[in-house]
Design a protein around this motif. Structure first.
Motif, short mmCIF file in Angstrom:
data_model
loop_
_atom_site.label_atom_id
_atom_site.label_comp_id
_atom_site.label_asym_id
_atom_site.label_seq_id
_atom_site.Cartn_x
_atom_site.Cartn_y
_atom_site.Cartn_z
N VAL A 257 13.61 7.88 -0.86
CA VAL A 257 12.19 7.76 -1.20
C VAL A 257 12.11 6.81 -2.38
O VAL A 257 12.62 7.10 -3.47
N VAL A 258 11.48 5.65 -2.17
CA VAL A 258 11.42 4.64 -3.24
C VAL A 258 10.12 4.69 -4.02
O VAL A 258 10.03 4.12 -5.12
N ALA A 259 9.11 5.37 -3.47
CA ALA A 259 7.83 5.50 -4.18
C ALA A 259 7.01 6.59 -3.49
O ALA A 259 7.19 6.85 -2.29
N GLU B 237 -2.68 8.43 -6.82
CA GLU B 237 -2.09 8.65 -8.14
C GLU B 237 -0.58 8.80 -7.98
O GLU B 237 -0.09 9.44 -7.05
N LYS B 238 0.16 8.17 -8.87
CA LYS B 238 1.62 8.21 -8.80
C LYS B 238 2.12 9.63 -9.05
O LYS B 238 1.62 10.33 -9.94
N ILE B 239 3.11 10.06 -8.25
CA ILE B 239 3.71 11.37 -8.44
C ILE B 239 5.22 11.26 -8.27
O ILE B 239 5.73 10.33 -7.64
N GLU B 240 5.92 12.21 -8.82
CA GLU B 240 7.37 12.35 -8.63
C GLU B 240 7.58 13.54 -7.70
O GLU B 240 7.21 14.67 -8.02
N THR C 19 2.01 2.79 -8.15
CA THR C 19 3.31 3.16 -8.71
C THR C 19 3.97 2.06 -9.52
O THR C 19 4.87 2.32 -10.33
N GLY C 20 3.55 0.80 -9.31
CA GLY C 20 4.19 -0.31 -10.00
C GLY C 20 5.52 -0.71 -9.39
O GLY C 20 6.22 -1.60 -9.91
N GLU C 21 5.90 -0.09 -8.27
CA GLU C 21 7.16 -0.41 -7.61
C GLU C 21 7.00 -1.67 -6.75
O GLU C 21 5.96 -1.86 -6.12
#
Length: 302
Positions: A201-203, A225-228, A278-280
């Motif tokens: 999982v890259v993002a 929204e970015k999450i981990e 995510t900025g990825e």
């Protein structure tokens, strides 16, 4: 390490964000890129073997083929993809994985048989079975989904059996097959998109619907929204992609108190919103994975 590759991008339009980004990422690394619209290809079987012609010219041998096959091009596009596979190129994603994911019921059947949890789902074509089908998934409200489709198109919330009967009856008349699916109230208006490349999982982002809406798709007005992800969520997303035979996948999940449910797996996932949230640099990660896969294939052959 392979320094320079010949890469073919199979997609309908260069102007699509994801196609444009992948092309740019490949060129930045010095790779030679050929964009191919599958509808403008001739798939040729001749005395000397197999070839693909594009705009009346034979496509020379390539190292890597990256497929971006939309729903409307599945049948014809798959013929093109299979030809490249048989010609020996490294293809991501391969035709088998695309087939598994395009049909929503097929993908859910495969995942469920492998122990991946999915929402309760019924496919029926008999008007007399609709009431029982609604009960099987837990009663109204229910989610209605076309067997094929992306970006939330055609997905509806039906809050009564009468609505289900009316909607499905109309769509059957248009020769559409419809899934009746469990409505997960605790995930109302939100879901998770995990982007998987080469078993990682890259993002990931949580998609949140507009107020009073139930579809969280970005194309339907939702926001991200970015999450981990948790370890278990990452494992489920990676396993779902692997089970369906996909090197690259957008895995959509619903969050529940009993753990995530896989809602859908996309073999040609867009990533414009995901990169912004995510900025990825997902396009770069796709090319890096492709280069690694090609290197492994060359080493194996040698």
């Amino acid at each position: 390490m392979i320094i320079k590759m010949k890469i073919i991008i199979i997609s309908r339009k260069k102007t699509f964000y994801s196609s444009r980004r992948i092309i740019a990422a490949a060129k930045e690394k010095g790779h030679k890129v050929l964009f191919v619209d599958p509808l403008k290809c001739n798939v040729f079987l001749g005395e000397k073997g197999l070839d693909v012609y594009y705009r009346k010219r034979r496509i020379p041998g390539s190292d890597l083929v990256i497929t971006r096959i939309g729903n409307s091009l599945t049948t014809y596009g798959l013929s093109v993809v299979r030809q490249f596979e048989m010609m020996g190129a490294k293809v991501i994603n391969r035709s088998a994985g695309i087939v598994n994911s395009k049909d929503k019921m097929r993908s859910l059947q495969i995942l469920k048989m492998k122990g991946i949890e999915v929402p309760r789902t019924v496919l029926t074509r008999n008007p007399e079975n609709i009431g029982d089908a609604v009960k099987m998934v837990g009663g109204v409200p229910v989610i209605l989904k076309p067997l094929y489709g992306a970006q939330g198109l055609g997905v509806m919330l039906a809050e009564s059996v009468e609505s289900v009967e009316s909607i499905i009856g109309t769509l059957w008349g248009l020769e559409q097959n419809i899934l009746i699916q469990q409505y997960i109230s605790e995930s109302k208006g939100k879901d998770i998109r995990a982007f998987v490349i080469g078993g990682k999982v890259v993002a990931a982002m949580r998609r949140i619907a507009e107020p009073d809406k139930f579809r969280a798709n970005i194309h339907r007005g939702g926001r991200g929204e970015k999450i981990e992800l948790s370890i278990s969520e990452k494992k489920i997303a990676v396993n779902a992609a692997k089970i369906l035979g996909l090197d690259i996948a957008g895995v959509d999940m619903l969050e529940t108190s009993k753990g995530p449910l896989i809602m859908e797996v996309n073999s040609s996932p867009g990533f414009e919103a995901l990169e912004k949230v995510t900025g990825e640099d997902i396009a770069d990660k796709i090319i890096e994975y492709g280069a690694s896969a090609v290197e492994k294939l060359h080493n194996k052959r040698n």
